[in-house]
Scaffold this active site. Sequence first.
Site, short mmCIF file in Angstrom:
data_model
loop_
_atom_site.label_atom_id
_atom_site.label_comp_id
_atom_site.label_asym_id
_atom_site.label_seq_id
_atom_site.Cartn_x
_atom_site.Cartn_y
_atom_site.Cartn_z
N ASN A 89 8.29 -17.60 -28.46
CA ASN A 89 8.83 -16.81 -29.57
C ASN A 89 7.81 -15.80 -30.10
OD1 ASN A 89 10.99 -18.47 -29.22
ND2 ASN A 89 10.84 -19.51 -31.20
N THR B 271 27.07 31.12 -38.88
CA THR B 271 27.59 29.97 -39.61
C THR B 271 29.05 29.82 -39.18
OG1 THR B 271 28.33 31.26 -41.52
CG2 THR B 271 26.08 30.40 -41.59
N HIS B 272 29.50 28.59 -39.02
CA HIS B 272 30.85 28.32 -38.52
C HIS B 272 31.07 28.95 -37.15
CE1 HIS B 272 31.81 26.95 -42.61
NE2 HIS B 272 31.22 28.06 -43.03
N SER C 35 28.79 24.89 -7.81
CA SER C 35 30.09 24.25 -7.70
C SER C 35 30.39 23.97 -6.23
CB SER C 35 31.18 25.16 -8.28
OG SER C 35 32.46 24.73 -7.90
N LYS D 213 29.55 29.97 -9.14
CA LYS D 213 29.19 29.23 -10.34
C LYS D 213 27.68 28.93 -10.42
CE LYS D 213 31.39 27.77 -13.11
NZ LYS D 213 32.12 26.49 -13.14
N ASN E 231 25.98 26.48 -13.17
CA ASN E 231 26.32 25.61 -14.30
C ASN E 231 25.09 25.08 -15.02
OD1 ASN E 231 29.07 25.83 -13.61
ND2 ASN E 231 28.91 24.14 -12.18
N GLU F 15 23.94 20.08 -20.34
CA GLU F 15 25.11 19.25 -20.64
C GLU F 15 24.77 17.77 -20.55
OE1 GLU F 15 28.40 22.45 -18.90
OE2 GLU F 15 27.84 20.68 -17.74
N TYR G 75 14.07 -17.70 -34.65
CA TYR G 75 14.41 -17.12 -33.36
C TYR G 75 15.77 -17.62 -32.90
CZ TYR G 75 14.29 -15.58 -28.55
OH TYR G 75 14.61 -14.98 -27.37
#
Length: 461
Positions: free
Chosen positions: A110, A155-156, A277, A283, A285, A290, A317
């Site tokens: 422990n 913003t937004h 791709s 492509k 990517n 991501e 424990y």
Amino acid sequence: MALWSGRFTEGADAFTQRFGASLPVDQRLYVEDIAGSIAHANMLAAQGIIATADAEAIAEGLQGILADITSGALTFDVMESEDIHMAIEAELTRRVGDAGARLHTGRSRNDQVATDTRLYAKRRAGELMAANVALREALIAQAEANFDVILPGYTHLQHAQPVLFSHHMLAYVQMLARDYDRLAAARNAADACPLGAAALAGTTYPLDRFATAEALGFDHPIPNSLDAVSDRDFLLDLIYACSVSCLHLSRLCEEIVLWSSAEFGFITLSDAYSTGSSIMPQKKNPDFAELIRGKSGRVVGDLVALMMTLKSLPLAYNKDLQEDKEGAMDAADTLEDCYVCAAGMIATMTVNADAMATQAKKGYLAATDVADYLAKKGLPFRRAHEIVGHLVLTCEQRGCDLEDLTLDDFKAESDLFESDIVECLNLPAIVAARTTFGGTAPEAVRVQLAAAKAQLVGFGA
């Protein structure tokens, strides 16, 4: 048979042996486990609890085991040992005989596993801090290389006001600086030694817990033996620090994904940090951005999992605590990989200043400065806001921007407008006017840049 099998008449069956084993996870703690065992053995000898010769034999045997595990010459099987502690102790006893069997005197698994885990947390927090600094250095380098580049601030996700690209990069440096502090706090939280707390109540042997704490580089021994073996707050702190930093990386990578798209075109990622791709030849990517964004959920999941594991545990424990390490290791490993990937991606990306400048000319980014122009001439800001809003509406109806309006157009809304209004429509001038501390003016950003670089000095302290 297991080292605890004296009380049992039969061993665990194959399934429960595998199910209950933590060896596949905690074998990563072998360096920490051996360091803790050597410190414990030396203390036992210093206290006259075991012979000096036994301590020397233990230390020599453990050093040999360390070398063999590191080289790959020695591996362990869950059918023989359920955890790294018992695996190493059994191997030590095979090598040095009765001296090895005396190692566990005054110690429990422990306090042993709690010590190993704290040493691991301290080490990994320090390594993450170094990786954090490397990413901040990459962001700072891009900020310096593209210091005067202007892009629209949002913003937004709507055009708001123009800002320096360097200002934008330094915002992430600030986030990462706070992450660094959280990692440092997690390292400090782990910097207390449980060794000598034994199973939960301490021990009848005259252990010197201060000596083992010092030998292992801990700040102090934990003052309550029950808390020493059951506390995992330091792991919560570590995973929390990892989680928040992953959220910051996710925000950064979200912008990289957007900025590298054809719609924005603000940056071009290196081929080394892009993929193609299988069906669309054109492509390119931003897969790694991501993936970093996606891994944030995994690390937050590690945090929630440990919180749920700890939420109802009575002292001291419990076997539930075997589940504490895998999530912490995963969180630390994931964040470190994300730091390394993000640093490489940032360092090698190309900033497309012309694309940023083109977009900064859209969306009436000068509107606030035009309102400020009127307010500085004594018009209440709310009235100035209304006037400029009407000017923007006029632009929308005509399909033009504020800089396309004539002085007569401005005066039609307020006699306070003079010919110098054109100075409020110039993007570099708009940016340069925001000289408040922390603002986006070049002089303000230079202060931020100097401070960000200064934060990196002596980061390992």
